[in-house]
Design an enzyme around this catalytic site. Structure first.
Site, PDB file in Angstrom:
ATOM      1  N   CYS A  15      50.247  30.948  34.251  1.00 57.22           N
ATOM      2  CA  CYS A  15      49.955  29.807  35.127  1.00 57.22           C
ATOM      3  C   CYS A  15      49.485  28.596  34.318  1.00 57.22           C
ATOM      4  O   CYS A  15      50.268  28.031  33.568  1.00 57.22           O
ATOM      5  CB  CYS A  15      48.944  30.219  36.200  1.00 57.22           C
ATOM      6  SG  CYS A  15      48.931  29.070  37.569  1.00 57.22           S
ATOM      7  N   HIS A  27      51.293  34.970  38.574  1.00 57.14           N
ATOM      8  CA  HIS A  27      50.179  35.812  38.111  1.00 57.14           C
ATOM      9  C   HIS A  27      50.581  37.295  38.066  1.00 57.14           C
ATOM     10  O   HIS A  27      50.529  37.976  39.090  1.00 57.14           O
ATOM     11  CB  HIS A  27      48.976  35.638  39.051  1.00 57.14           C
ATOM     12  CG  HIS A  27      48.330  34.307  38.899  1.00 57.14           C
ATOM     13  ND1 HIS A  27      47.314  34.076  38.010  1.00 57.14           N
ATOM     14  CD2 HIS A  27      48.586  33.123  39.494  1.00 57.14           C
ATOM     15  CE1 HIS A  27      46.964  32.805  38.075  1.00 57.14           C
ATOM     16  NE2 HIS A  27      47.714  32.199  38.978  1.00 57.14           N
ATOM     17  N   SER A  62      16.937  54.428  36.540  1.00 59.34           N
ATOM     18  CA  SER A  62      16.772  54.209  37.983  1.00 59.34           C
ATOM     19  C   SER A  62      17.445  55.320  38.783  1.00 59.34           C
ATOM     20  O   SER A  62      17.216  55.453  39.972  1.00 59.34           O
ATOM     21  CB  SER A  62      17.409  52.874  38.372  1.00 59.34           C
ATOM     22  OG  SER A  62      18.816  52.995  38.296  1.00 59.34           O
ATOM     23  N   GLY A  63      18.299  56.091  38.104  1.00 56.96           N
ATOM     24  CA  GLY A  63      19.071  57.097  38.834  1.00 56.96           C
ATOM     25  C   GLY A  63      20.433  56.558  39.246  1.00 56.96           C
ATOM     26  O   GLY A  63      21.297  57.293  39.692  1.00 56.96           O
ATOM     27  N   GLY A  64      20.630  55.232  39.096  1.00 54.90           N
ATOM     28  CA  GLY A  64      21.934  54.630  39.401  1.00 54.90           C
ATOM     29  C   GLY A  64      22.929  54.914  38.276  1.00 54.90           C
ATOM     30  O   GLY A  64      22.562  55.478  37.244  1.00 54.90           O
ATOM     31  N   VAL A  65      24.177  54.484  38.493  1.00 50.98           N
ATOM     32  CA  VAL A  65      25.238  54.823  37.534  1.00 50.98           C
ATOM     33  C   VAL A  65      24.973  54.240  36.147  1.00 50.98           C
ATOM     34  O   VAL A  65      25.028  54.958  35.144  1.00 50.98           O
ATOM     35  CB  VAL A  65      26.610  54.259  38.011  1.00 50.98           C
ATOM     36  CG1 VAL A  65      27.730  54.712  37.113  1.00 50.98           C
ATOM     37  CG2 VAL A  65      26.871  54.643  39.428  1.00 50.98           C
ATOM     38  N   ASP A  66      24.678  52.931  36.091  1.00 48.77           N
ATOM     39  CA  ASP A  66      24.619  52.282  34.780  1.00 48.77           C
ATOM     40  C   ASP A  66      23.509  52.853  33.904  1.00 48.77           C
ATOM     41  O   ASP A  66      23.748  53.217  32.750  1.00 48.77           O
ATOM     42  CB  ASP A  66      24.411  50.762  34.948  1.00 48.77           C
ATOM     43  CG  ASP A  66      25.477  50.146  35.839  1.00 48.77           C
ATOM     44  OD1 ASP A  66      26.535  50.775  35.991  1.00 48.77           O
ATOM     45  OD2 ASP A  66      25.237  49.069  36.396  1.00 48.77           O
ATOM     46  N   SER A  67      22.311  52.931  34.458  1.00 47.26           N
ATOM     47  CA  SER A  67      21.213  53.423  33.602  1.00 47.26           C
ATOM     48  C   SER A  67      21.414  54.903  33.277  1.00 47.26           C
ATOM     49  O   SER A  67      21.026  55.365  32.202  1.00 47.26           O
ATOM     50  CB  SER A  67      19.844  53.151  34.233  1.00 47.26           C
ATOM     51  OG  SER A  67      19.646  53.944  35.380  1.00 47.26           O
ATOM     52  N   SER A  68      22.043  55.658  34.168  1.00 48.08           N
ATOM     53  CA  SER A  68      22.290  57.074  33.882  1.00 48.08           C
ATOM     54  C   SER A  68      23.276  57.224  32.727  1.00 48.08           C
ATOM     55  O   SER A  68      23.088  58.059  31.839  1.00 48.08           O
ATOM     56  CB  SER A  68      22.880  57.781  35.104  1.00 48.08           C
ATOM     57  OG  SER A  68      21.986  57.707  36.173  1.00 48.08           O
ATOM     58  N   GLU A  79      48.913  39.646  36.875  1.00 49.78           N
ATOM     59  CA  GLU A  79      47.714  40.493  36.956  1.00 49.78           C
ATOM     60  C   GLU A  79      47.320  40.856  38.387  1.00 49.78           C
ATOM     61  O   GLU A  79      46.553  41.792  38.601  1.00 49.78           O
ATOM     62  CB  GLU A  79      46.532  39.822  36.231  1.00 49.78           C
ATOM     63  CG  GLU A  79      45.928  38.577  36.894  1.00 49.78           C
ATOM     64  CD  GLU A  79      46.690  37.286  36.604  1.00 49.78           C
ATOM     65  OE1 GLU A  79      47.874  37.368  36.203  1.00 49.78           O
ATOM     66  OE2 GLU A  79      46.130  36.196  36.802  1.00 49.78           O
TER      67      GLU A  79
END
Ligand code: XMP
Length: 521
Positions: free
Chosen positions: A87, A177, A231-237, A179
């Protein structure tokens, strides 16, 4: 050396398109590492030092003739690397190489049919058996004259130069595009660029990432100690598990129970990380401290600030007890990194003071370890599975740092927390039981700060209203409410009212974001 330097990669030069991150993700889905750099920052010299397989120029809201609006180091064209312009990227590439761009007589937005005009490595298997394809356009300008040595690969009715190439120099331009999913077989076009034109080899699977990230953490941290807020969330785990694999007992995680977690969450976190994964974990029960500080606070921003600040205080208090800590690990993701260096530099107005486990104790003077900073959320999830974290953790709905506090507008009391935890638990379990949990991006129960009259067993009741929210979303930036059938709503409403003392009315939130936000506060 950082991950971004020692990998053979695609550089995406961002001119401010809303789809730039999507290009990066598509390239990675095809198994090649990609990195986004702003057109304002990129230089020939910097690129020369890196291991680049090819360059993609993104779209953008700019106009090639608007002086001072964009920078582009023309020498980049002399790097000898294959370049694909998309584009605006197609227009700027053409302009720089001596072609012309003008306002289109017919602006093209949405689907357009393109027709093949000549063979190209870029379009192998891209057209149908009538040599046509449907592509997604969004442009007002168009290339009106090709640069020297270019030829036409495909045209639409309104723009002759929709795909052009100089195969010898490996320069390619597409007006549409590839993508976005609306472009049929757009991924094939990108695949051809990566493998047939740039001749790259796959280097980006979850397994590759795991091995490389563990090696990098070892190199960065050495024999020093690291702390990580869990925290128990995905990222910190995922961060905790990566670090644990890299440095074992030199990692200590701190998990603060603020009393505003989902039902049984603290038990699950301790069970998973301390008992099963054998990670050093300090569990801090700070329920009372948080609830005391929050008593009689009703202003949403005040709640958020109190929780954020107290979290830091407690985190620091416990971190100090660990000797010789030099690093703090955080789950910063690639979109955070890109957003903080926004190409357009625009200031979005502050809607809420977000708080999460990572990113806060700056004054602790610790160096940062951010192993996920080049990953998108879906890549983090796949990496988590590769690291043998359970599906339960990986595919859990997002949960905000301030927790249940922002799901009970008005004052926070132990009684309300107890009622809310139970309602949320029933709702989430019902979603799991009916196989709806994974179709929904985020769901929760909330307590509204009004009581209403009801009648149960011939008696008058005067109790809380429970609000249910369930949304579908790609990234939490925009959202739609989930369209439950009547039976599901009836069942969950009955279950909540029959099982929880303190609620006599259930309502379902049918607003999207915008105009609402996902959380209530
Ligand atoms: P909103 O309410 O802003 O939420 O539409 C968008 C997404 O962000 C989550 N959220 C937070 N996450 N700390 C977090 O880690 C926070 O302070 C916070 N506030 C909202 C929310 O749950 C949703 O997924």
């Amino acid at each position: 050396m950082s991950l971004s330097n020692n990998l053979n990669k695609i550089i995406i030069i961002d001119f401010g398109s809303q789809f730039t991150q999507l290009i990066a993700r598509r390239v990675r889905e095809l198994g090649i590492f990609s990195e986004i750099v702003s057109h304002k920052k990129v230089s020939f010299k910097a690129l020369l030092k890196q291991n680049i397989g090819g360059i993609i120029l993104s779209g953008g809201p700019l106009n090639v003739y608007e002086k001072n609006k964009f920078n582009f180091d023309k020498k980049i064209l002399k790097l000898g690397k294959p370049i694909l312009g998309i584009c605006f990227g197609h227009q700027i590439l053409s302009k720089m190489l001596g072609g012309k761009v003008k306002k289109s007589n017919h602006r093209e937005f949405g689907l357009a049919e393109i027709n093949k005009k000549s063979n190209s490595l870029l379009t192998k298997n891209f057209f149908d058996n009538k040599n046509k394809n449907d592509v997604w356009m969004s442009h007002a300008d168009q290339v009106s004259k090709m640069p020297k040595n270019f030829k036409i690969v495909a045209s639409t009715k309104n723009s002759k130069l929709t795909i052009i190439e100089d195969a010898k120099s490996k320069f390619y331009g597409v007006q549409f595009h590839p993508e976005v999913t609306h472009t049929k077989k757009g991924k094939i076009l990108l695949k051809n660029f990566l493998f047939s034109i740039c001749k790259m080899k796959k280097n980006w699977s979850s397994k590759d990432q795991k091995i490389k990230l563990i090696r990098e953490i070892k190199d960065q941290v050495g024999k020093n100690k690291v702390i990580c807020g869990l925290s128990g969330g995905v990222d910190s785990s995922v961060v905790a598990q990566l670090l644990s694999k890299a440095i074992g007992k030199n990692l200590t995680c701190i998990f603060v129970n603020n009393g505003l977690l989902r039902k049984n969450e603290e038990t699950q976190v301790v069970e998973t990380f301390k008992k099963r994964l054998k990670i050093n974990l300090i569990y801090v029960n700070a329920e009372k401290e948080f609830i005391n500080k929050l008593s009689n606070v009703t202003d949403p921003e005040k709640k958020r600030k109190i929780i954020g600040n107290l979290f830091i205080k407690i985190f620091e208090r416990y971190a100090k007890k660990i000797k010789n800590v030099k690093f703090l690990a955080q789950g910063t993701l690639y979109p955070d990194l890109i957003e903080s260096k926004s190409v357009t530099g625009s200031q979005t107005s502050k809607i809420k003071s977000h708080h999460n486990v990572g990113g806060l104790p700056k004054r602790m003077k610790l160096k940062l370890v951010e192993p996920l900073k080049f990953l998108f959320k879906d890549e983090v999830r796949k990496l988590g599975l590769e690291l043998k974290l359970s599906k339960d953790i990986i595919s859990r709905h997002p949960f905000p740092g301030p927790g249940l506090a922002i799901r009970m507008p008005g004052s926070i009391t132990n009684e309300k927390i107890k009622v809310l935890k139970e309602a949320d638990y029933l709702f989430i379990n019902e979603l799991k039981k009916t196989n709806l949990y994974h179709k929904i991006w985020q769901a929760y129960a909330a307590l509204l700060p009004v009581k209403t009259v009801g009648v149960m067993g011939d008696n008058r009741t005067y109790e809380h209203i429970c609000l249910l929210r369930a949304i579908t979303s790609e990234d939490g930036m925009t959202a739609d409410f989930y369209n439950f059938d009547k039976k599901f709503l009836q069942t969950i409403s009955n279950k909540i009212i029959n099982n929880i003392v303190g609620i006599n009315r259930v309502v379902y939130d049918i607003t999207s974001k915008p105009p609402s936000t996902i959380e209530l506060e």
